[in-house]
Design an enzyme around this catalytic site. Structure first.
Site, PDB file in Angstrom:
ATOM      1  N   CYS A 193     -12.669 -10.740  20.458  1.00  0.00           N
ATOM      2  CA  CYS A 193     -11.749  -9.933  19.653  1.00  0.00           C
ATOM      3  C   CYS A 193     -10.646  -9.328  20.517  1.00  0.00           C
ATOM      4  CB  CYS A 193     -12.505  -8.833  18.908  1.00  0.00           C
ATOM      5  SG  CYS A 193     -13.432  -7.727  19.995  1.00  0.00           S
ATOM      6  N   GLU A 240     -29.253  -9.702  23.267  1.00  0.00           N
ATOM      7  CA  GLU A 240     -28.416  -8.612  22.761  1.00  0.00           C
ATOM      8  C   GLU A 240     -28.879  -7.303  23.410  1.00  0.00           C
ATOM      9  OE1 GLU A 240     -26.180  -5.859  21.016  1.00  0.00           O
ATOM     10  OE2 GLU A 240     -25.758  -7.997  20.766  1.00  0.00           O
ATOM     11  N   CYS A 264      -8.314   2.061  -0.819  1.00  0.00           N
ATOM     12  CA  CYS A 264      -7.847   1.265   0.319  1.00  0.00           C
ATOM     13  C   CYS A 264      -7.689  -0.177  -0.144  1.00  0.00           C
ATOM     14  CB  CYS A 264      -8.823   1.336   1.489  1.00  0.00           C
ATOM     15  SG  CYS A 264      -8.333   0.286   2.877  1.00  0.00           S
ATOM     16  N   CYS A 309      -0.648   6.199   7.008  1.00  0.00           N
ATOM     17  CA  CYS A 309      -1.975   5.802   7.457  1.00  0.00           C
ATOM     18  C   CYS A 309      -1.843   4.895   8.675  1.00  0.00           C
ATOM     19  CB  CYS A 309      -2.693   5.070   6.323  1.00  0.00           C
ATOM     20  SG  CYS A 309      -4.187   4.217   6.840  1.00  0.00           S
ATOM     21  N   CYS A 363      -2.971   0.113   9.039  1.00  0.00           N
ATOM     22  CA  CYS A 363      -2.187  -1.126   8.993  1.00  0.00           C
ATOM     23  C   CYS A 363      -0.869  -0.935   9.734  1.00  0.00           C
ATOM     24  CB  CYS A 363      -1.898  -1.532   7.550  1.00  0.00           C
ATOM     25  SG  CYS A 363      -3.351  -2.089   6.636  1.00  0.00           S
ATOM     26  N   ASP A 423     -20.199 -13.891  22.547  1.00  0.00           N
ATOM     27  CA  ASP A 423     -19.396 -13.092  21.613  1.00  0.00           C
ATOM     28  C   ASP A 423     -19.467 -11.622  22.024  1.00  0.00           C
ATOM     29  OD1 ASP A 423     -17.931 -12.128  19.489  1.00  0.00           O
ATOM     30  OD2 ASP A 423     -19.554 -12.323  18.029  1.00  0.00           O
ATOM     31  N   CYS A 468       0.837  -1.197   0.000  1.00  0.00           N
ATOM     32  CA  CYS A 468       0.000   0.000   0.000  1.00  0.00           C
ATOM     33  C   CYS A 468       0.870   1.245   0.000  1.00  0.00           C
ATOM     34  CB  CYS A 468      -0.915   0.006   1.229  1.00  0.00           C
ATOM     35  SG  CYS A 468      -1.924   1.507   1.372  1.00  0.00           S
TER      36      CYS A 468
END
Length: 416
Positions: A367, A293, A145, A68, A71, A341, A62
């Site tokens: 995550c 939820e 992107c 940026c 990443c 989750d 990239c």
């Protein structure tokens, strides 16, 4: 003042670390064994040049990499990157004193990110549109992107610019979230606040010119020209504007595969922090599901999709803040398996209730490796065995990692 240092190891956020008399110095975009020239600012440093590169270094694909902040790892060879990323999970679990088999890293990038968030800022007379620089409020302007899905790569920046131009009179900082859906693009704008009628009408015309499926401001739908649908198993779901989605389509499919495999044979499953139903709608092909939820809009979208999809087992839904009101032991005991989750904060309160329940199987999707470890440790302390840990890389080129943990209560320790 510039100085030369040697990088000894990588940190959890992919920064190279050099040792100095005053402690570690963190240098982005560097690799172990490299000799580099830096300009230091406290414990952080700016990379000036790589003087002796590592054989694991490669040319980033990239042109915005290094400016940026999206990443952090494009300078790493693929094999080195995969080993480093898996090792961050190994290290986190080791720190938590968790012994468990950790499988090989699964690449779930697929075609790329299906959602991007572009920033519109007005630091001077000009309008700037792009991603934020690392650890900065400076906008790096981009034309495309390369880690986004093909439909988004070059289309997203012009959409953000057009919306920014339309709203530039207010000169407010805007965050424009653009999601690729089956019917085009779903766009949600944050930061502007309430709109005047003329601005709403203008945005309706703009959505027509840009051929957007849906356009909303802070989740308030301005216009829906086509239902912004997302396929989840047999179902077609229209999630609320700006709601949570897994980062990539392949990432979602990969996580679903491990969750449904683990729950095979279960007759009743609880899906906690269910979102709009990526797990619940697939699990319902074989089992009855109770989906819980916090976000009422997501639950409504899940329920509507379930009712419109033939052939599924029953899905019941509940809007509930699981941080403040986790499912209690008597509620949990009705289920053969529980899928959890949560957001990055994890599910500590819910894990404590699961620990004293009779639930035989918990599938934890996370995550954040640290909160995953914390919640797993609670369950393991109550007799669960962490039989599989699967790192799933849908946040490719970043330090972030998805983790699937399968925890089964040891038969000898099941509560009577």
């Amino acid at each position: 003042m510039a100085e030369q240092v040697t990088i000894t190891r990588l940190g959890a956020k992919a920064d190279g670390i050099a040792e100095s008399g005053s402690g570690p110095v963190f240098v982005p975009y560097t690799l172990p064994g490299e000799t580099v020239t830096i300009e230091r600012d406290g414990q952080r440093a700016r990379l000036v040049s790589v003087d002796a590169p590592s054989p694991e270094r490669e040319t980033p694909f990239c042109p915005y990499f290094g400016e940026c902040g999206g990443c952090a790892t494009q300078h790493m060879r693929h094999g080195f990157y995969q080993t480093w990323k898996r090792d961050t999970l190994v290290h986190t679990l080791r720190q938590a004193r968790i012994e468990a088999p950790i499988e090989e890293l699964i690449d779930a990038h697929g075609e790329g990110r299906r959602r991007v968030t572009l920033h519109v800022r007005f630091p001077d007379r000009a309008m700037h549109v792009g991603y934020m620089a690392a650890r900065s409020h400076h906008v790096v302007e981009i034309e495309f992107c390369p880690i986004a899905e093909p439909s988004l790569k070059s289309a997203a920046p012009p959409i953000a610019r057009a919306i920014g131009e339309h709203l530039r009179a207010a000169r407010k900082p805007l965050d424009i979230q653009i999601t690729a859906v089956t019917t085009g693009f779903d766009v949600d704008v944050r930061g502007h606040g309430p709109l005047k009628d003329k601005d709403r009408l203008g945005l309706i015309d703009l959505a027509e010119r840009l051929d957007l499926a849906r356009l909303s401001i802070h989740g308030d739908v301005i216009v829906e020209r086509r239902p912004p649908a997302i396929v989840m198993g047999r179902a077609s779901v229209v999630p609320p504007a700006g709601s949570f989605l897994q980062a990539t389509r392949l990432g979602e499919e990969t996580l679903v595969g491990f969750v449904t495999e683990a729950c095979r044979g279960a007759k009743r499953v609880a899906d906690l922090f269910s979102g709009a139903g990526p797990f619940a709608l697939r699990l319902a092909e074989k089992a009855e599901v109770h989906a819980v939820e916090t976000e009422a809009g997501a639950i409504a979208a899940l329920d509507k999709a379930f009712r419109a999809t033939p052939g599924l087992r029953r899905i019941t839904t509940e809007t509930r803040d699981l941080f403040r009101r986790p499912l209690l032991t008597l509620e949990l005991n009705a289920f053969d398996a529980v899928v959890v989750d949560p957001p990055r904060a994890g599910a500590e309160a819910q894990a404590k209730q699961l620990a004293v329940s009779k639930v035989p199987l918990v599938v934890s999707v996370s995550c954040d490796a640290a909160t995953f470890a914390r919640d797993a440790a609670i369950l393991m302390g109550a007799g669960f065995r962490l039989e599989r840990v699967i790192p799933v890389d849908q946040f490719k080129h970043s330090p972030h990692l998805e983790v699937v943990g399968i925890l089964r209560r040891d038969a000898a320790k099941k509560r009577r």
